[in-house]
Scaffold this motif. Structure first.
Motif, mmCIF file in Angstrom:
data_model
loop_
_atom_site.group_PDB
_atom_site.id
_atom_site.type_symbol
_atom_site.label_atom_id
_atom_site.label_comp_id
_atom_site.label_asym_id
_atom_site.label_seq_id
_atom_site.Cartn_x
_atom_site.Cartn_y
_atom_site.Cartn_z
ATOM 1 N N LEU A 324 0.868 -1.188 0.000
ATOM 2 C CA LEU A 324 0.000 0.000 0.000
ATOM 3 C C LEU A 324 0.897 1.227 0.000
ATOM 4 O O LEU A 324 1.698 1.425 0.922
ATOM 5 N N ILE A 391 -8.186 -0.153 -4.423
ATOM 6 C CA ILE A 391 -8.687 1.227 -4.478
ATOM 7 C C ILE A 391 -9.246 1.590 -3.107
ATOM 8 O O ILE A 391 -10.061 0.851 -2.549
ATOM 9 N N SER A 393 -9.703 5.491 -1.267
ATOM 10 C CA SER A 393 -10.550 6.690 -1.222
ATOM 11 C C SER A 393 -11.526 6.756 -2.394
ATOM 12 O O SER A 393 -12.716 7.060 -2.216
ATOM 13 N N LYS A 503 -8.254 -0.729 15.322
ATOM 14 C CA LYS A 503 -7.447 -1.917 15.629
ATOM 15 C C LYS A 503 -6.039 -1.841 15.066
ATOM 16 O O LYS A 503 -5.148 -2.584 15.497
ATOM 17 N N SER A 530 -5.883 -5.540 10.212
ATOM 18 C CA SER A 530 -5.678 -4.646 11.366
ATOM 19 C C SER A 530 -5.856 -5.371 12.699
ATOM 20 O O SER A 530 -6.940 -5.883 12.990
ATOM 21 N N GLY A 554 2.521 -5.303 11.102
ATOM 22 C CA GLY A 554 3.506 -4.977 12.129
ATOM 23 C C GLY A 554 4.172 -6.192 12.753
ATOM 24 O O GLY A 554 5.397 -6.209 12.933
#
Ligand code: 1PR
Length: 583
Positions: A324, A391, A393, A503, A530, A554
């Protein structure tokens, strides 16, 4: 005669970069054929002994392209010449009489007739019991009684113990009676498969034909070029003319689980750091800057180099890798050549699907001042090696416009133009929702789906709705997740990447209420995102929701856990997962 050459027929329907990379990876030269004259010349040439017919997207569009390029006859002549042909995905489907996909088409850009080499019609999967399209990894098993099964060999390197990557809504689905015949070793009695060796795959309660070998023609419904090491072996076997290969050894300690698996996706949020280098970053609740220490400013958190990290996750067994480009809502991807280079480099060594998101919208090229359509931006990404675009926004704006028009698209949004050109399987919508707590459903805006929550809000509110945001969570919009996902499915999204700002980076596990809400609204696959902090969170999300895939960021980037460890945990808990590590 040079045998290290692979010819590939380009019917201008989708992206051939991944196949080119895979062919080159197994040591063959890639030669593109773009016209009927070139194909006829190839038929006459000694050098051409192996031809690929790859296809993605829509059957009707694919056949229309074949007809418009006047390739129908030369393809049939090639087959009649006895030289080897390998069709992939829609390249398998093209051999059939026709497809239900064209039944209801009001689209003048489609042709209904296939090449009619296999006397059957392709049917749509039943989406009342499973996600459609089928997106993910599944087993491919030779039908009992076929030569491969009798000899105990693999057909063109296809191994029962491995998984292959599928993306399809339509397939040659067998009836219950036909499935029974196949199980009894009588697959040649099934209409259309008289002279064929077939392999079968089960999705939900349906069994379909996932590979066919008929004389010099070999076709797969799955994408070998995106199926990791397992898929490269199939391409290699075809190119070397090895029809029956020794069965793949099963690595010690690996228990083969047949069937469709849920996917584990590694996600790399990428942006330029303050020196202008592209880095993988990760924050919490979308804040990716370090805390200020001793007046040093707050630099972008740098967790590593995108190409190296993508490769590492591939080698650890990630089923997909997603990039991303998280600041591209500000910077034009046209100007963002390093991101295109990241894709080019990654796709040369990572043979699982690559998704790229960020900045897929109509933009003005800063260097020329010209308008560049979202479709052109997406094409640029596809040509650089992406298999899907995501996609964010712009999909929210498209959904808002859809409701403003009375639940209708107008064909102009990026979501619609890209999915029409490349197929819905190439378009992911990434959703960035935030929880909004309300004391009662009436307190939420009208026409927004509100759900009771087990986790009350700060003032004890017992209800929640999920508000969509744009621009990386910076701006909230008056539309809820339930409404958004219904709209984007109608407009042509093939899959949802469902983030949750509350989250994100919390390491506290996924938001099941959000996932259930989205799943209840759509039939397309949903990727949970998330909150993953430990391998058990992947087990939890697959046991407690019907999420089709789960994404982690992460926990992998900080080196706390590997993708392998997540997969082992899934296996330990009896959740089917792909164990081929791609090495
Ligand atoms: O709006 O089309 O240009 O797309 C922008 C894309 O960038 C969107 O997909 C949006 O989700 C993403 N994005 C924008 N800002 C951020 C940010 O973090 N500041 N990243 C951002 C969102 C979402 C996940 C993340 C998971 C898992 N990242 O991919 O990695 O939340 O994290 P975890 O496992 O560590 O909890 P457009």
């Amino acid at each position: 005669m040079s045998s290290k050459v692979a010819y590939v027929l380009d019917v201008k329907s989708g992206n051939l970069q991944s196949l080119q990379n895979a062919i080159e990876k197994v040591g063959f030269e890639f030669i593109l054929i773009e016209t009927a004259a070139e194909l006829r010349a190839a038929i006459a040439s000694e050098a051409c002994q192996k031809l690929f017919l790859p296809g993605v997207g829509n059957f009707g569009h694919f056949m229309r392209q074949i007809n418009q390029l006047e390739l129908r006859e030369p393809i049939l002549e090639y087959v009649a010449s006895g030289k080897a042909l390998m069709g992939i995905c829609v390249g398998l489907q093209a051999l059939f009489n026709n497809s239900e996909e064209t039944n209801n088409l009001v689209d003048e850009n489609s042709d209904a007739d296939g090449l009619k080499l296999i006397n059957r019609t392709l049917k749509r999967f039943d989406d009342t019991e499973k996600s459609v399209p089928e997106i993910g990894w599944n087993s491919v098993i030779p039908a009992p009684g076929t030569e491969a099964a009798i000899q105990g060999k693999d057909l063109y390197g296809i191994s029962e113990s491995r998984k292959y990557y599928f993306v399809n809504s339509y397939a040659s689905i067998l009836t219950k009676e036909e499935t029974e015949l196949a199980k009894q070793g009588r697959s040649t009695e099934i209409t259309g498969f008289k002279d064929c060796e077939i392999a079968l795959t089960t999705y939900g309660s349906e069994t379909f034909v996932s590979a066919i070998s008929k004389g010099n023609v070999f076709v797969t419904q799955f994408h070998p070029e995106k199926s990791g090491n397992a898929g490269l072996k199939v391409i290699e076997a075809f190119l070397n003319g090895n029809k029956y290969t020794e069965p793949a050894a099963i690595p010690e300690g690996v228990k083969v689980q047949h069937g469709f698996t849920r996917r584990v996706i590694a996600c790399l949020d990428v942006r330029a750091n303050d020196n202008g280098d592209l880095v993988v970053t990760k924050g919490d609740q979308y804040d990716v800057r370090e805390r200020e220490v001793d007046g040093s400013g707050n630099p972008v958190r740098n967790l590593g180099k995108p190409v190296e990290m993508a490769r590492k996750y591939y080698e650890q067994g990630a089923d997909e890798v997603t990039f991303l480009n998280i600041t591209s809502f500000r910077n034009s991807p046209i100007a963002d050549l390093p991101m295109l280079e990241v894709l080019r480099q990654t796709s040369k060594s990572v043979f699982v699907p690559l998704t790229v998101g960020g900045g897929i919208r109509d933009i003005v090229d800063p260097s020329t001042g010209n308008l560049v359509s979202a479709l052109d931006v997406a094409s640029l990404y596809f040509r650089s090696g992406a298999d899907k675009v995501s996609i964010g926004s712009d999909a929210v704006y498209a959904a808002e416009a859809y409701y403003a028009r009375g639940e209708k698209g107008d064909g102009t949004s990026p979501l619609e133009t890209i999915s029409k050109a490349y197929g819905i399987q190439a378009v992911v919508v990434s959703v960035d929702p935030k929880r909004v707590y309300v004391a009662s459903p009436e307190d939420a805006p009208a026409n927004i789906k509100v759900i009771p929550t087990k986790y009350p809000g700060p003032n004890g509110e017992k209800y929640v709705w999920y508000q969509c945001t744009v621009k990386g969570g910076r701006e909230s919009r008056p539309i809820g997740v339930y409404e958004l996902v219904r709209a984007v499915e109608a407009l042509g999204a093939g899959e949802l990447l469902l983030n949750c700002i509350d989250k994100d980076g919390s390491n506290s596990g996924y938001d099941f209420e959000l996932i259930d809400l989205a799943k209840s609204a759509v039939a397309i696959p949903v990727i949970a995102s998330s909150g993953a902090g430990v391998p058990q969170h992947f087990v939890d999300v697959f046991e407690q929701t019907s999420a089709d895939a789960a994404l982690g960021a992460g926990m992998f980037h900080r080196g706390e856990y590997t993708v392998n460890e997540v997969k082992s945990e899934l296996m330990k808990n009896g959740i089917a997962t792909r164990t081929d590590t791609g090495l």
